[in-house]
Each structure stands twice: as structure tokens, then as C-alpha cells.
Design an enzyme around this catalytic site. Structure first.
Site, PDB file in Angstrom:
ATOM      1  N   GLN A 156       3.830   6.384  -8.468  1.00  0.00           N
ATOM      2  CA  GLN A 156       3.909   5.013  -8.960  1.00  0.00           C
ATOM      3  C   GLN A 156       3.277   4.926 -10.352  1.00  0.00           C
ATOM      4  O   GLN A 156       2.221   5.534 -10.558  1.00  0.00           O
ATOM      5  CB  GLN A 156       3.164   4.064  -8.005  1.00  0.00           C
ATOM      6  CG  GLN A 156       3.516   2.609  -8.227  1.00  0.00           C
ATOM      7  CD  GLN A 156       2.709   1.661  -7.320  1.00  0.00           C
ATOM      8  OE1 GLN A 156       1.582   1.970  -6.967  1.00  0.00           O
ATOM      9  NE2 GLN A 156       3.284   0.550  -6.973  1.00  0.00           N
ATOM     10  N   GLY A 283      -7.871   3.819  -6.600  1.00  0.00           N
ATOM     11  CA  GLY A 283      -8.631   3.662  -5.369  1.00  0.00           C
ATOM     12  C   GLY A 283      -7.863   4.280  -4.227  1.00  0.00           C
ATOM     13  O   GLY A 283      -8.366   5.094  -3.463  1.00  0.00           O
ATOM     14  N   GLY A 284      -6.625   3.861  -4.124  1.00  0.00           N
ATOM     15  CA  GLY A 284      -5.765   4.412  -3.086  1.00  0.00           C
ATOM     16  C   GLY A 284      -4.323   4.299  -3.506  1.00  0.00           C
ATOM     17  O   GLY A 284      -4.000   3.547  -4.427  1.00  0.00           O
ATOM     18  N   MET A 285      -3.466   5.065  -2.861  1.00  0.00           N
ATOM     19  CA  MET A 285      -2.027   4.930  -3.081  1.00  0.00           C
ATOM     20  C   MET A 285      -1.375   4.919  -1.707  1.00  0.00           C
ATOM     21  O   MET A 285      -1.603   5.820  -0.902  1.00  0.00           O
ATOM     22  CB  MET A 285      -1.495   6.088  -3.945  1.00  0.00           C
ATOM     23  CG  MET A 285       0.014   6.033  -4.162  1.00  0.00           C
ATOM     24  SD  MET A 285       0.549   4.542  -5.074  1.00  0.00           S
ATOM     25  CE  MET A 285       2.194   4.316  -4.375  1.00  0.00           C
ATOM     26  N   GLU A 286      -0.549   3.890  -1.531  1.00  0.00           N
ATOM     27  CA  GLU A 286      -0.029   3.575  -0.201  1.00  0.00           C
ATOM     28  C   GLU A 286       1.120   4.483   0.231  1.00  0.00           C
ATOM     29  O   GLU A 286       2.091   4.011   0.814  1.00  0.00           O
ATOM     30  CB  GLU A 286       0.421   2.111  -0.181  1.00  0.00           C
ATOM     31  CG  GLU A 286       1.594   1.767  -1.125  1.00  0.00           C
ATOM     32  CD  GLU A 286       1.179   1.300  -2.514  1.00  0.00           C
ATOM     33  OE1 GLU A 286       0.051   1.647  -2.946  1.00  0.00           O
ATOM     34  OE2 GLU A 286       1.972   0.596  -3.163  1.00  0.00           O
ATOM     35  N   ASN A 287       1.052   5.773  -0.062  1.00  0.00           N
ATOM     36  CA  ASN A 287       2.140   6.657   0.331  1.00  0.00           C
ATOM     37  C   ASN A 287       2.345   6.553   1.842  1.00  0.00           C
ATOM     38  O   ASN A 287       1.387   6.667   2.606  1.00  0.00           O
ATOM     39  CB  ASN A 287       1.826   8.080  -0.105  1.00  0.00           C
ATOM     40  CG  ASN A 287       1.727   8.177  -1.618  1.00  0.00           C
ATOM     41  OD1 ASN A 287       2.571   7.633  -2.330  1.00  0.00           O
ATOM     42  ND2 ASN A 287       0.674   8.803  -2.135  1.00  0.00           N
ATOM     43  N   HIS A 310      -6.317  -2.402   2.510  1.00  0.00           N
ATOM     44  CA  HIS A 310      -5.314  -2.638   1.467  1.00  0.00           C
ATOM     45  C   HIS A 310      -4.149  -1.652   1.597  1.00  0.00           C
ATOM     46  O   HIS A 310      -2.989  -2.052   1.647  1.00  0.00           O
ATOM     47  CB  HIS A 310      -5.968  -2.523   0.080  1.00  0.00           C
ATOM     48  CG  HIS A 310      -5.024  -2.801  -1.045  1.00  0.00           C
ATOM     49  ND1 HIS A 310      -4.906  -4.044  -1.624  1.00  0.00           N
ATOM     50  CD2 HIS A 310      -4.139  -2.006  -1.678  1.00  0.00           C
ATOM     51  CE1 HIS A 310      -3.979  -4.005  -2.564  1.00  0.00           C
ATOM     52  NE2 HIS A 310      -3.502  -2.775  -2.633  1.00  0.00           N
ATOM     53  N   GLU A 311      -4.472  -0.363   1.656  1.00  0.00           N
ATOM     54  CA  GLU A 311      -3.398   0.632   1.714  1.00  0.00           C
ATOM     55  C   GLU A 311      -2.597   0.493   3.015  1.00  0.00           C
ATOM     56  O   GLU A 311      -1.378   0.627   3.012  1.00  0.00           O
ATOM     57  CB  GLU A 311      -3.956   2.054   1.571  1.00  0.00           C
ATOM     58  CG  GLU A 311      -4.788   2.296   0.306  1.00  0.00           C
ATOM     59  CD  GLU A 311      -4.177   1.763  -0.978  1.00  0.00           C
ATOM     60  OE1 GLU A 311      -2.940   1.725  -1.095  1.00  0.00           O
ATOM     61  OE2 GLU A 311      -4.943   1.360  -1.879  1.00  0.00           O
ATOM     62  N   HIS A 314      -0.038  -2.263   2.900  1.00  0.00           N
ATOM     63  CA  HIS A 314       1.206  -1.897   2.214  1.00  0.00           C
ATOM     64  C   HIS A 314       2.278  -1.388   3.179  1.00  0.00           C
ATOM     65  O   HIS A 314       3.457  -1.362   2.826  1.00  0.00           O
ATOM     66  CB  HIS A 314       0.927  -0.817   1.164  1.00  0.00           C
ATOM     67  CG  HIS A 314       0.523  -1.356  -0.179  1.00  0.00           C
ATOM     68  ND1 HIS A 314       1.316  -2.226  -0.893  1.00  0.00           N
ATOM     69  CD2 HIS A 314      -0.559  -1.122  -0.953  1.00  0.00           C
ATOM     70  CE1 HIS A 314       0.718  -2.507  -2.052  1.00  0.00           C
ATOM     71  NE2 HIS A 314      -0.435  -1.861  -2.099  1.00  0.00           N
ATOM     72  N   GLU A 333       1.793  -6.293  -4.495  1.00  0.00           N
ATOM     73  CA  GLU A 333       0.334  -6.311  -4.552  1.00  0.00           C
ATOM     74  C   GLU A 333      -0.297  -7.642  -4.161  1.00  0.00           C
ATOM     75  O   GLU A 333      -1.380  -7.664  -3.592  1.00  0.00           O
ATOM     76  CB  GLU A 333      -0.142  -5.877  -5.944  1.00  0.00           C
ATOM     77  CG  GLU A 333       0.247  -4.448  -6.318  1.00  0.00           C
ATOM     78  CD  GLU A 333      -0.282  -3.386  -5.350  1.00  0.00           C
ATOM     79  OE1 GLU A 333      -1.127  -3.709  -4.503  1.00  0.00           O
ATOM     80  OE2 GLU A 333       0.169  -2.228  -5.445  1.00  0.00           O
ATOM     81  N   ASP A 388       3.181   0.891 -15.937  1.00  0.00           N
ATOM     82  CA  ASP A 388       1.786   1.018 -15.498  1.00  0.00           C
ATOM     83  C   ASP A 388       0.947  -0.139 -16.044  1.00  0.00           C
ATOM     84  O   ASP A 388      -0.101  -0.469 -15.491  1.00  0.00           O
ATOM     85  CB  ASP A 388       1.178   2.352 -15.954  1.00  0.00           C
ATOM     86  CG  ASP A 388       1.707   3.531 -15.129  1.00  0.00           C
ATOM     87  OD1 ASP A 388       2.318   3.277 -14.067  1.00  0.00           O
ATOM     88  OD2 ASP A 388       1.526   4.680 -15.550  1.00  0.00           O
ATOM     89  N   TYR A 396      -2.297  -8.756  -8.173  1.00  0.00           N
ATOM     90  CA  TYR A 396      -3.117  -8.629  -6.971  1.00  0.00           C
ATOM     91  C   TYR A 396      -3.737  -9.974  -6.575  1.00  0.00           C
ATOM     92  O   TYR A 396      -3.406 -10.564  -5.554  1.00  0.00           O
ATOM     93  CB  TYR A 396      -4.253  -7.616  -7.201  1.00  0.00           C
ATOM     94  CG  TYR A 396      -3.793  -6.173  -7.326  1.00  0.00           C
ATOM     95  CD1 TYR A 396      -3.975  -5.285  -6.273  1.00  0.00           C
ATOM     96  CD2 TYR A 396      -3.193  -5.706  -8.485  1.00  0.00           C
ATOM     97  CE1 TYR A 396      -3.568  -3.952  -6.378  1.00  0.00           C
ATOM     98  CE2 TYR A 396      -2.786  -4.390  -8.597  1.00  0.00           C
ATOM     99  CZ  TYR A 396      -2.971  -3.513  -7.550  1.00  0.00           C
ATOM    100  OH  TYR A 396      -2.556  -2.221  -7.657  1.00  0.00           O
ATOM    101  N   ARG A 570     -11.728   7.837 -11.233  1.00  0.00           N
ATOM    102  CA  ARG A 570     -11.023   6.634 -10.779  1.00  0.00           C
ATOM    103  C   ARG A 570     -11.030   5.603 -11.896  1.00  0.00           C
ATOM    104  O   ARG A 570     -12.090   5.160 -12.341  1.00  0.00           O
ATOM    105  CB  ARG A 570     -11.713   6.097  -9.518  1.00  0.00           C
ATOM    106  CG  ARG A 570     -11.050   4.880  -8.932  1.00  0.00           C
ATOM    107  CD  ARG A 570     -11.782   4.433  -7.669  1.00  0.00           C
ATOM    108  NE  ARG A 570     -11.292   3.151  -7.211  1.00  0.00           N
ATOM    109  CZ  ARG A 570     -11.889   2.426  -6.272  1.00  0.00           C
ATOM    110  NH1 ARG A 570     -12.990   2.875  -5.700  1.00  0.00           N
ATOM    111  NH2 ARG A 570     -11.383   1.263  -5.909  1.00  0.00           N
ATOM    112  N   LYS A 572     -10.388   2.433 -12.316  1.00  0.00           N
ATOM    113  CA  LYS A 572     -11.044   1.133 -12.162  1.00  0.00           C
ATOM    114  C   LYS A 572     -12.546   1.249 -12.441  1.00  0.00           C
ATOM    115  O   LYS A 572     -13.170   0.313 -12.937  1.00  0.00           O
ATOM    116  CB  LYS A 572     -10.817   0.633 -10.731  1.00  0.00           C
ATOM    117  CG  LYS A 572     -11.503  -0.663 -10.419  1.00  0.00           C
ATOM    118  CD  LYS A 572     -11.526  -0.921  -8.914  1.00  0.00           C
ATOM    119  CE  LYS A 572     -12.540  -2.015  -8.600  1.00  0.00           C
ATOM    120  NZ  LYS A 572     -12.905  -2.069  -7.186  1.00  0.00           N
TER     121      LYS A 572
HETATM  122 ZN   LIG Z   1      -1.839  -2.010  -3.615  1.00  0.00          ZN
END
Ligand SMILES: [Zn+2]
Length: 616
Positions: A156, A283-287, A310-311, A314, A333, A388, A396, A570, A572
Site C-alpha cells: 500500500q 504501525g501496522g498493515m492490514e494484510n 485497528h488492523e 480492516h 481508514e 502515499d 482516519y 516507524r 509516525k
Molecule cells: Zn488502517
């Protein structure tokens, strides 16, 4: 670049037979997906840690939508295309001509394949480049164990094309399968059902039956071990953090149960977490089936597990119902941030959920001070920039606030029923903002007239900033923190009288974030001496403290800050610190010196962001 691209795209669409081609098109893909779509992708790749490449072939099963079309346009970035075959009706393979266009800085290189017939399948032999924007390759020395290399993907928004020649648009969904061959030093996992009992033999097979867009295809490999958290959930991680992660995220099953109660069945079978090296830029990726997670949320006390909520969320908003283009990112988001907070409330209670809302809203309001009006619109006009760039707090938290507003206006019962039906009606579909607005109007606004008008809903989506009447989360705990802080700052109480023993990480964050920039170095030192904030092992508290220290000139943090910036990647957590450092000449010099050491360990995406901040 915008105008040129749009013009080319318009010309492309004008030549198409489909009359609806121009509606809701994704300007971040070269794919002619109104003519032909990929229905299944099969990857057969060798993973080479020496060369830092994935190479082999991709089979693209095609679904032709237009009778006389024969060309296929695909997205690529920095791929070497060796040869292309087309499969004929009789099952035989035939070499077909292709052309790789010059590289566009945002979109990559358009791959035009011209078989002169409608193949059922294309086979593309190719390899990825060592600097592929969607892959990071870590030497053994860059991992915690120091003995085994690690690699992972981050597709992503449009980085899938840097390792797969594909229709890289969230509008196209495909099932996929893969065979990955590599050293038996590593275990390979993908965003597909992974068998916890897989033998580490260097030859791995995957099959993902549900159709997903290219940005959700994911791969990782390293010295990974598995630990079950429940029958349905588990953790993949390097040994150093496996136990700690499984303990930290033990609430994952409860989160799944809570979300199923609220929004219907979890449709993906297993739900596992993959803990990545500290350089993971997000932070995370919702794969799907396997969320990718930063180790910076393994805090030891479960204080940052809203990232897991959160993930997981998704799996409904984003992976099940997907934004059709990156302009519609808020559909992924905003809904996910809302669902995340509902999960947190269900599992951990409303006090914590409200604190998390309040922290997000405060961060959004700070961000809105510096964002352009255009970038504060949910249905963002990206104006040709890299997608991006769509990832601010707006999709969000503003998206979340919009849904909170609808919930408050219509009441929870009605809004929950609406949302549950929405997830069911658009399951495994990709939709755009206009489609959602129509659905909202028909299934909620018009069902209960006089509550929220279509104009009010549209103002949330198409107007900049926050509308009047935006929900303002109020946390009683934060109000008390504020009172204690004010008393201390005014000299009316001692630091020792702050009831910090009972403070959660959230209360600490609120406390630090709301200290005035006029705070004196003596007061900063007093806080530090009492509470050891400079050496906090909580990544969020450390971040907040370092940022405040930089803004107020409290230099004592610099050695620890240096370690922090070198140790994690990271975005963020590191970008705001680099940004703050770069605002003064001495800070900039310090940042450049630190970055020189930190850069080799950062992901290409983080490198790109920091390069830009620190360049001359
Ligand atoms: Zn997200």
C-alpha cells in the site's frame, strides 16, 4: 505532471468501448481494467537474499470484458521484464510482444502487452530490483538475532507494482497463489492462510481463495517462529519477541469475537499477526489473514493494542469493503478507526475508548493547523501527488468523527444495523465515495428523515475542516490530569502529589502532550528526574516526551533520542522528531548526523520521507 497524466488517461479512456469507463476511474494505475481484469494471480518466484531480488514468473488469469480488445496494460516499477507468453484457447503458450514505457516518478512504468488475440492467461517472466520501493531486505546484522536475513513487503498504496507486474488498483480484486523458493534458513509467510505447522524447507506454497486487491498481497521471510494465542489466532515473530508478543496481544481473540457480534462474521478463517523488525515504516498493515505489526507496540502492558484492533477492523472495512481509488481512502481508514474504537470499548471499556478518541482528535486538530484546506477534505483531491500523501489524520480521525456523528444522531441501534448491512452488501467489492453517499442516503438518511440531511453528510465528505457540531470526546480522566498539571505548573502543588501511580499510558500521553511550551528547563528536569521520561521504554511516551523536549529546548534527551531514531523506523514516531529537529540549524546538524547512522536501517519509504526533510 498532473495535467499530462490526466490527459493521457482521458485519451486512453476515450479509445475504450465501455461507455462508463471514465466514471470513478483510478488515476494511479495504467491498467485498462474496464477492458480486461485479472481474476487470479499465480506467482512462482525465487527469493534471493544475496541479490535482493524476487525473480521468476507471474501467471495472470484474464477476464475479458470487451469483445475486440486484445491489449493488456499493467503497472510495474523498476521491474526487469524478460519475456511474456500468452495462453491460447487450445492451451498452448505463445510468445507475445510487450513494451515497457519510460518510468514515471509516481506511477512507474506502463507495461503494454500486445498478444493480438485474447489470451486466457499471461505468463510474465521478470525480476524485481534490489531497491524495489515495496520491499525491504535486511542483512542478518540488521535483525535482532543477527544470524538470519529478513525481508518483507509493503504494497500500500502503489508499491505492489515494484515486485509484481499487476493491475495495481484497489478497484480490481483477484485471488492468488504462490510458490516461493529460497534458503531453508527462513520461513516465508504471505497474506494467505499460513499453516502453523509448515516445515522450514525453503519451498513454500500459498493459496488465497478470497479476491483481494494488489495492495493487500504481502510476503515476508525471516527467522520466524509461531506461537498460538487461541485456536484461530497466533503470532509469527523472531524468537526474541515471540513470547512477549503473544502475551501482549492475548486479547486478539476477544477482539474478533466482539467485532463479529457488532458487524457480522469474520470472513477470512485464521487471523495471525506478524511482528516485523523495528524498521517497519508503519504501525501496522492490514494484510488479510496476517496483519503486519510494528514491534514498537509490544509495550509490555497492552497499552498500545488498539493498533491490533485497528488492523483487525480492516478485515471488515478495507479488506472486505475496499476503497475503489486512493481518493476514497477515508472509506478504508475512517470506518476502520471508528470500528477500532468500538472494539476497544467492547473489550476494554468506554473510559479507555474515550481516552483514545480524545487523543486522536487532539492530534487531528493539531494537524489541521498545518494541512492545506484541500488536504482536510475526506474525498481528497490528490492533484497528481503520490497517493502515499493521502495518509494524514484526516481520512482516519475526521472519517471516524463523521461516523461518530452519525451514530450519535441516529442512535447506536440504527447505526450499527446500517453498518452491519453495509459490510454485507459490499462484501468483497471495491466502492468509491459517490457509491457510499448514495447508499447512505437510501439506507439511513431517507429511512429516518429529519435527522441528518444529505447536505450535512456531504459537507463532512466534500468540505474542508470540521463541521460545526463535530463530536468532542470528553474524558473525565483527562480533565483530572489537566487539573493536576495546572496546579503543579502554577506552583500550587508538588510533583509528588501527582497521582501518577494510577495513570495509564493514555493519561501520561495526555499529560505530556498538553504541557505548555513555556515550561522551564528546570520543570522539564524535575519531571524527568521523578518519572524517567527520557528513558521510557514505551515508544509513544518516549516520542511525546522527545518532541516536547525539542520544542522547549530540553537538551538532556539528545543521547536517548539518537538511540531512539537509530533503533526504530516507524514513520509516525520518527518523522515528527526529524521535522522538529530540522526547524533549527543546530537541530538540523544533529538530525543529519544521526540520520547518517540510521538511514541504512530504514525502509525505502522512511528513507524517502527523511531524505526530503533533511536535504539542503
Ligand atoms: Zn488502517
Amino acid at each position: 505532471m498532473l495535467n499530462r497524466l490526466l490527459l493521457i488517461y482521458a485519451l486512453l479512456l476515450a479509445g475504450m468501448a465501455s461507455p462508463s469507463a471514465a466514471a470513478g476511474g483510478d488515476s494511479y494505475t495504467y491498467a485498462n481494467y474496464q477492458q480486461v481484469t485479472v481474476s487470479h494471480l499465480h506467482l512462482d518466484l525465487a527469493m534471493d537474499f544475496q541479490q535482493k531480488t524476487l525473480s521468476g514468473f507471474a501467471d495472470l488469469q484474464l477476464n475479458w470484458l470487451v469483445q475486440d480488445a486484445t491489449e493488456v496494460y499493467l503497472d510495474t516499477r523498476d521491474l526487469t521484464i524478460e519475456r511474456v507468453y500468452g495462453k491460447q484457447q487450445d492451451g498452448s503458450w505463445q510468445t507475445v510482444p510487450f513494451k515497457l514505457a519510460a518510468r514515471d516518478a509516481v506511477l512507474g512504468s506502463k507495461l503494454t502487452i500486445s498478444p493480438a488475440f485474447q489470451p486466457q492467461m499471461l505468463r510474465i517472466h521478470y525480476s524485481s530490483a534490489p531497491e524495489a520501493s515495496g520491499l525491504q531486505w535486511l542483512n542478518p546484522e540488521q535483525t535482532a538475532g543477527k544470524t538470519t536475513p529478513f525481508m518483507f513487503s509493503q504494497n500500500q498504496a502503489i508499491h505492489g507494482r515494484s515486485w509484481i507486474p499487476v493491475q495495481d488498483t484497489p478497484a480490481v480484486r483477484m485471488s492468488y497463489s504462490a510458490r516461493i523458493q529460497t534458503t531453508d534458513q527462513v520461513l516465508v509467510v504471505m497474506s494467505a492462510p499460513n499453516d502453523p505447522a509448515t516445515a522450514r524447507d525453503g519451498d513454500y506454497q500459498f493459496y488465497m481463495p478470497q479476491p483481494i486487491p494488489a495492495y493487500l498481497i504481502a510476503i515476508a521471510a525471516g527467522d520466524l517462529q509461531f506461537k498460538a494465542m487461541s485456536e484461530q489466532t497466533g503470532v509469527y515473530a523472531e524468537p526474541y519477541i515471540l513470547e512477549a508478543s503473544a502475551n501482549e496481544f492475548a486479547s486478539t481473540q476477544a477482539m474478533i469475537d466482539a467485532t463479529e457480534q457488532l458487524y457480522g462474521e469474520y470472513r477470512w478463517g485464521r487471523y495471525d499477526l506478524l511482528i516485523l523488525p523495528p524498521s517497519f515504516p508503519f504501525g501496522g498493515m492490514e494484510n488479510p489473514v496476517l496483519s503486519f505489526i510494528t514491534p514498537t507496540v509490544v509495550a509490555g502492558d497492552g497499552s498500545l493494542v488498539n493498533l491490533i484492533a485497528h488492523e483487525l477492523a480492516h478485515s471488515w472495512s478495507g479488506n472486505l469493503v475496499t476503497n475503489a481509488t486512493w481518493r476514497d481512502l477515508w472509506l478504508n481508514e475512517g470506518f476502520t478507526s471508528y470500528v477500532e474504537n468500538r472494539i476497544m470499548e467492547q473489550v476494554f471499556g468506554s473510559d479507555r475508548a474515550v481516552m483514545e478518541q480524545a487523543l486522536s482528535v487532539q492530534a487531528l486538530k493539531d494537524e489541521l493547523q498545518v494541512l492545506s484546506a484541500n488536504d482536510s477534505i475526506l474525498h481528497i483531491d490528490l492533484q497528481g501527488r503520490d497517493p502515499d500523501d493521502a495518509f494524514s489524520g484526516v481520512p482516519y480521525t475526521k472519517g471516524q468523527l463523521f461516523l461518530m456523528d452519525l451514530e450519535q444522531q441516529f442512535g447506536r441501534d440504527k447505526f450499527d444495523r446500517f453498518l452491519r448491512q453495509y459490510f454485507a452488501d459490499y462484501a468483497f467489492k471495491s466502492i468509491d465515495t459517490a457509491t457510499f453517499v448514495n447508499y447512505l442516503d437510501k439506507n439511513l438518511l431517507q429511512q429516518y428523515p429529519g435527522v441528518v440531511s444529505l447536505e450535512q453528510a456531504k459537507a463532512w465528505i466534500y468540505q474542508p475542516g470540521l463541521p460545526a457540531g463535530t463530536p468532542e470526546p470528553q474524558s473525565d480522566a483527562f480533565t483530572q490530569v489537566q487539573q493536576h498539571a495546572s496546579n503543579w505548573l502554577a506552583g500550587n502543588s508538588e510533583l509528588s502529589s501527582l497521582p501518577t501511580a494510577s495513570w495509564t499510558v493514555h493519561e501520561w500521553l495526555y499529560f505530556i502532550n498538553n504541557l505548555p511550551l513555556s515550561i522551564s528547563p528546570e520543570q522539564m528536569a524535575a519531571l524527568d528526574n521523578s518519572f524517567g521520561l527520557t528513558t521510557s521504554t514505551n515508544s509513544e511516551i518516549a516520542h511525546a516526551w522527545y518532541l516536547l523536549a525539542l520544542k522547549t529546548g530540553y537538551q538532556q534527551v539528545l543521547p536517548q533520542l539518537e538511540q531512539y531514531l537509530i533503533g526504530i523506523g516507524r514513520r509516525k514516531l520518527i518523522i515528527p522528531l526529524y521535522k522538529q529537529l530540522a526547524s533549527t540549524p543546530e537541530g538540523l546538524a544533529f538530525a543529519r548526523a544521526v540520520y547518517q547512522q540510521a538511514r541504512p536501517g530504514y525502509h525505502p519509504l522512511a528513507q524517502g520521507s527523511v531524505d526530503e526533510l533533511l536535504r539542503n
